[in-house]
Design an enzyme around this catalytic site. Structure first.
Site, PDB file in Angstrom:
ATOM      1  N   ARG A 105       0.610  -0.972   0.038  1.00  0.00           N
ATOM      2  CA  ARG A 105      -0.273  -0.263  -0.058  1.00  0.00           C
ATOM      3  C   ARG A 105       1.173   1.296   0.112  1.00  0.00           C
ATOM      4  O   ARG A 105       1.617   0.875   0.923  1.00  0.00           O
ATOM      5  CB  ARG A 105      -1.179   0.408   1.116  1.00  0.00           C
ATOM      6  CG  ARG A 105      -2.212  -0.890   0.770  1.00  0.00           C
ATOM      7  CD  ARG A 105      -2.173  -0.891   2.647  1.00  0.00           C
ATOM      8  NE  ARG A 105      -3.366  -2.394   2.891  1.00  0.00           N
ATOM      9  CZ  ARG A 105      -4.075  -3.335   4.528  1.00  0.00           C
ATOM     10  NH1 ARG A 105      -3.685  -1.664   5.024  1.00  0.00           N
ATOM     11  NH2 ARG A 105      -4.786  -3.936   4.124  1.00  0.00           N
ATOM     12  N   ASP A 159       0.783   5.465  -0.183  1.00  0.00           N
ATOM     13  CA  ASP A 159       0.358   6.765   0.843  1.00  0.00           C
ATOM     14  C   ASP A 159      -0.331   7.720  -0.242  1.00  0.00           C
ATOM     15  O   ASP A 159       0.306   7.439  -0.904  1.00  0.00           O
ATOM     16  CB  ASP A 159       1.244   7.264   1.824  1.00  0.00           C
ATOM     17  CG  ASP A 159       1.049   6.711   3.392  1.00  0.00           C
ATOM     18  OD1 ASP A 159       0.641   5.450   3.032  1.00  0.00           O
ATOM     19  OD2 ASP A 159       2.578   6.635   3.297  1.00  0.00           O
ATOM     20  N   ARG A 163       9.934   7.507   4.271  1.00  0.00           N
ATOM     21  CA  ARG A 163      10.161   8.935   4.265  1.00  0.00           C
ATOM     22  C   ARG A 163      10.839   9.070   5.663  1.00  0.00           C
ATOM     23  O   ARG A 163      11.543  10.034   6.286  1.00  0.00           O
ATOM     24  CB  ARG A 163       8.154   9.577   4.848  1.00  0.00           C
ATOM     25  CG  ARG A 163       8.132   9.156   2.966  1.00  0.00           C
ATOM     26  CD  ARG A 163       6.861   9.433   3.000  1.00  0.00           C
ATOM     27  NE  ARG A 163       5.913  10.967   3.476  1.00  0.00           N
ATOM     28  CZ  ARG A 163       5.146  11.175   3.823  1.00  0.00           C
ATOM     29  NH1 ARG A 163       4.303  10.361   3.881  1.00  0.00           N
ATOM     30  NH2 ARG A 163       4.969  12.295   4.488  1.00  0.00           N
TER      31      ARG A 163
END
Length: 261
Positions: A50, A52, A197
Site C-alpha cells: 500500500r 500513501d 520517508r
C-alpha cells in the site's frame, strides 16, 4: 478461474493512496473499476504494498482473478482505456493460483528523488522532493550503510503502522548524485508504514550537518520514533519494483521508463 499479475504505475498526486476509502479517489478503486469493466464482472485487485497519498509508483505489482477469456494484451491496453490518466497498467501475466502479489514477494524497492537547490521546483512539483540547504552526500552514504542488515526499525515506524513486527531486512541503500539531483534507492524484505520517508528525514538531517553519520546507529538502537527527525514529504517517493521467486517469471525489477524513474 485464472489468476493474473499486472504491473502498474501511477501519479500519487491524483489519489488518496492505494487502499479503497469512502468518498475519496484511490488507486485500488480506479483499478478495480477498470479491470472489472474489461472482465465483465466485479473483482478485487490485490497489491504488493500500500502506498500513501502523494506517493507514486513505477513498479507496483497487483493480482486479480477472472474467468473472462481475454488475451493478455487486453489486461494492459484494454484496461488502460478505462483508467484515468494518472494510472496505467504496464504489463500482464497469467500466474498460478498460489501467486499472491503481497505474500510471495521477496523484496520491495523504493526510489526517492530529491532536488538539492536553493529554489523549489516548479515543473516537477509534487513529483520530486526538495532540500534547499546544501547536503553532505558522503555523510548520508556513511549513515545509510549503518541501516543495512536486519534491524528493529521502530525509530522509523509510523504510529498507525499495522505490521506485526518492526524487524525488517534492509538489503541495499544506494545514493547517487547527478548535479543537483539526488537519487536514493532502498531495497528491503518489506517496509513499515512511512519507513522510507522517516529514513529520508534522518538522512537529510545528517546531510544538513545537524548530526554526524554515526548518529544513525544511535537512532536505530533507541527504537523510539519520537526521538527521530520529522517525516519527509511524499512528493519524490516511488515504489519502483517488487521482487518475486523466479518460478513466476515476472518482470519484478523492470528497467526505468523515464530516465531515473
Amino acid at each position: 478461474m485464472q489468476r493474473y499479475a499486472i504491473g502498474v504505475e501511477y501519479d500519487g498526486r491524483a489519489f488518496n493512496g492505494w487502499q479503497i476509502q469512502p468518498d475519496r479517489p484511490t488507486v485500488q478503486e480506479a483499478l478495480e473499476r477498470a479491470v472489472a469493466r474489461m472482465a465483465g464482472h466485479p473483482l478485487r485487485v490485490h497489491a504488493a504494498g500500500r502506498t500513501d497519498a502523494g506517493v507514486h509508483a513505477t513498479g507496483q505489482v497487483c493480482h486479480f482473478d477472472s474467468d473472462a477469456k481475454r488475451p493478455l494484451n487486453a489486461w494492459v491496453r484494454g484496461v488502460n482505456s478505462f483508467l484515468p490518466e494518472g494510472v496505467a497498467v504496464t504489463w500482464s501475466r497469467a500466474v498460478p493460483e498460489h501467486f499472491h502479489a503481497r505474500f510471495v514477494a521477496t523484496a520491495r524497492h523504493y526510489r526517492y528523488l530529491v532536488l538539492n537547490h536553493p529554489v523549489r521546483p516548479a515543473l516537477l512539483a509534487g513529483r520530486i522532493g526538495w532540500a534547499h540547504q546544501e547536503l553532505d552526500v558522503p555523510a548520508m552514504r556513511a549513515a545509510a550503510e549503518l541501516l543495512l542488515g536486519e534491524h528493529d526499525f521502530s525509530s522509523f515506524r509510523a504510529a498507525e503502522c499495522q505490521a506485526p513486527s518492526p524487524v525488517k531486512l534492509m538489503r541495499a541503500i544506494r545514493i547517487r548524485q547527478d548535479g543537483q539531483l539526488l537519487c536514493f534507492d532502498f531495497s528491503a524484505s518489506a517496509f513499515l508504514h512511512h519507513m522510507v520517508r522517516n529514513i529520508m528525514g534522518a538522512l537529510l538531517h545528517i546531510g544538513k550537518g545537524n548530526q554526524p553519520a554515526e548518529w544513525m546507529s544511535e537512532l536505530l538502537s533507541w527504537q523510539d520514533r519520537s526521538l527521530a527527525p520529522p517525516t519527509f514529504m511524499p512528493d519524490g517517493l516511488y515504489l519502483s519494483g517488487v521482487s518475486y521467486p523466479p518460478e513466476f517469471e515476472l518482470p519484478s525489477e523492470p528497467a526505468p521508463r523515464y530516465g531515473l524513474l
